[in-house]
Structures are given as structure tokens and as C-alpha cells.
Design a protein around this motif. Structure first.
Motif, mmCIF file in Angstrom:
data_model
loop_
_atom_site.group_PDB
_atom_site.id
_atom_site.type_symbol
_atom_site.label_atom_id
_atom_site.label_comp_id
_atom_site.label_asym_id
_atom_site.label_seq_id
_atom_site.Cartn_x
_atom_site.Cartn_y
_atom_site.Cartn_z
ATOM 1 N N SER A 94 0.775 -1.172 -0.085
ATOM 2 C CA SER A 94 -0.120 -0.084 0.125
ATOM 3 C C SER A 94 0.823 1.289 0.142
ATOM 4 N N TYR A 100 -4.041 -2.511 -2.725
ATOM 5 C CA TYR A 100 -4.711 -3.145 -1.438
ATOM 6 C C TYR A 100 -6.038 -2.591 -1.085
ATOM 7 N N GLN A 101 -5.994 -0.998 -1.120
ATOM 8 C CA GLN A 101 -7.047 -0.311 -0.904
ATOM 9 C C GLN A 101 -8.237 -0.767 -1.619
ATOM 10 N N ASP A 120 -2.013 -6.683 3.084
ATOM 11 C CA ASP A 120 -0.855 -5.824 2.773
ATOM 12 C C ASP A 120 0.113 -6.569 2.665
#
Length: 287
Positions: A94, A100-101, A120
Motif C-alpha cells: 500500500s 490493497y485499498q 498488505d
């Protein structure tokens, strides 16, 4: 009855095709944009095709992460197949990307409640591809999502990685490293040894003059942590297998190597590091 965990990752893990097939790992592609043309990383564009294309363009390619909907669709189809089956989804740091978000958002958009763990990796390329493969091996052995997540955390601590870039131009233009380092990189054949810190951000370990000295220094840095241990080795290259094999042979003289893997650095990571990169990943063989 226990349900075997399904492993999901994204294309920047740079996992060799045979391992993806062997373990049935699900890959969500990022995209590479050459001007108006968009390619799904590893789907519409192989790494070989990418580096060929890179030689011919005047404007550097850009990349984009998968959308939350891309992740939602993958998770939903897996849950439709088997609602009881847990999913562990491991992604690019991230600190370098919003992938990842996006995966986290994709999970939150699902209408059905599934057992999904999104991690992550705090790493890039095979620096976390090796964790994904380990996760897939543990899933094969029937380990739970919780056990797999704990093993990944252990690997984050124990694996070491360094990479050498031919030029810092790509990292500088992509905003992935401070500008000061880029200026230094152009002087007098300086080879910056780069790594990824605990937060998952690229940093310069030190600057060495010439490839030969840089490799000797990388060997010393690995020896600090891994001397006397049996280690697995992976060497990532930019469609230049010869350089990766030569690098592994050099390392063989200094370490007790167990498994050796060669992997192509794919188009997305390649867009940010440029051609002529060697990435070296080492991790102790689990006891």
C-alpha cells in the motif's frame, strides 16, 4: 469439514506461470497504458512484449490499479462457486499503490458475507510473490486462513531483498523514489542498491560504483542475516534470463541454496523500474 483456502493476488506479484497453474492462484491484473492503448498486465501483454515496446516509445507508460469492482467480481464468483470456502487475498504494498485499498473496498461491496482476509504484503514483485506461493502451499496442506496469515507475517520479517536498477529515471518519473537519488544515479556509473522498507516503500540502501562492486556488496548484506542457513532464492529479471542465471551462480558460491526460481519482472513493475533490473529475493527454508 474444512474447506481449502483459495488464494488471490494481483499481477504485480510476478509469479511464474507454472506456479500459478500448479496452485490455482487467482490473479487480478493491473493495467499498463501506452498513450491511448491499455493492456491488462500479463493477460494482453507478456513481459517480453512489454520490454520490446518500451524500447520503441518516447513517452513512458503509466499504470493503473484494479478497481474495487474488479476485486468484488473475483471474490463474488469464488463465493458463488463455494460460499464456505475462505479466501486469502495478498497484494502489492500500500506504500506504492492503491491496489490493497481497492481489494479492501471490493470486499466491502460484496452483498454476500464471505470469509475474506485481505493482506498488505508491504512488498513488490516476487518480494511478495514468494509469500503468495507459500500461502498456496499451506492452503494445499489444509491450513486455515488464520494460519496462512500468520505464516505470511513471519515471511515478511524473514525474507530479504535487494535490487539493482540500470537507471533511476523510471522510478523518479513515476514518483516512486526521491529526486535527489535520481541525479546521483546518472553520475559516474553509480549503481544504487535499492530495497523495500518495513512500511513497503522503496529506499536506497547505498550507492556503489559499478555492477561488480554492487553485487559484491549485496552478497555481504545478505550474509549478515542468512549466513549458515539454508535459503530459497528467487531472481527477477526484465526479460533477460541470462543475467538472472549468472547472478544465481554467483550467489551459489556463498549460500546453501535450496530452491532457485527465476521470474520475469512484469509490465507494471517494469514501468516503474525500467529495463536492466536484477531483483534478488532470499528467504530461509522453513524449519
Amino acid at each position: 469439514m474444512s474447506h481449502k483456502v483459495t488464494i488471490v493476488t494481483d499481477s504485480t506479484a510476478d509469479i511464474p506461470e507454472e506456479l500459478i497453474r500448479k496452485y490455482g492462484i487467482h490473479i487480478v491484473p493491473l493495467r499498463v497504458l501506452f498513450g491511448e492503448e491499455t493492456y491488462a498486465d500479463g493477460v494482453d501483454l507478456t513481459s517480453e512484449q512489454f520490454y520490446e515496446k518500451l524500447k520503441k516509445v518516447s513517452v513512458l507508460p503509466t499504470t493503473s490499479q484494479p478497481s474495487p469492482t474488479d476485486f468484488m467480481d473475483v471474490y463474488q464468483s469464488l463465493l458463488d462457486e463455494n460460499p464456505e470456502r475462505p479466501i486469502v487475498s495478498i497484494h502489492l504494498s500500500s506504500g506504492m499503490s492503491g491496489t490493497y485499498q481497492s481489494a479492501m473496498l471490493g470486499k466491502s461491496l460484496l452483498e454476500t458475507e464471505g470469509d475474506i482476509t485481505v493482506l498488505d504484503s508491504k512488498s513488490a514483485s516476487y518480494g511478495y510473490g514468494l509469500m503468495v506461493v507459500q500461502a498456496a502451499e499451506l492452503a494445499e496442506q489444509g491450513k486455515s486462513a488464520v494460519e496462512i496469515a500468520a505464516a505470511i507475517e513471519g515471511m515478511q520479517q524473514s525474507r530479504k531483498l535487494f535490487f539493482l536498477v540500470d537507471t533511476l529515471e523510471y522510478l523518479q518519473k513515476g514518483g516512486r523514489i526521491g529526486k535527489a537519488s535520481a541525479i546521483l544515479g546518472t553520475l559516474l556509473n553509480i549503481k544504487p542498491i535499492l530495497s523495500i522498507d518495513e512500511e513497503g516503500v522503496i529506499y536506497a540502501v547505498e550507492k556503489v560504483r559499478g555492477h561488480k562492486k554492487a553485487m559484491a556488496r549485496i552478497i555481504e548484506l545478505f550474509q549478515k542475516d542468512l549466513t549458515g542457513k539454508r535459503v530459497n532464492l528467487a531472481v527477477g529479471h526484465t526479460a533477460d534470463p541470462g543475467s538472472a542465471i549468472a547472478c544465481a551462480e554467483q550467489l551459489r558460491g556463498h549460500f546453501t541454496l535450496n530452491e532457485v526460481i527465476y521470474t520475469n519482472i512484469g509490465a507494471v513493475i517494469g514501468s516503474h523500474v525500467g529495463p536492466g533490473v536484477i531483483a534478488i529475493f532470499m528467504w530461509p527454508v522453513p524449519e
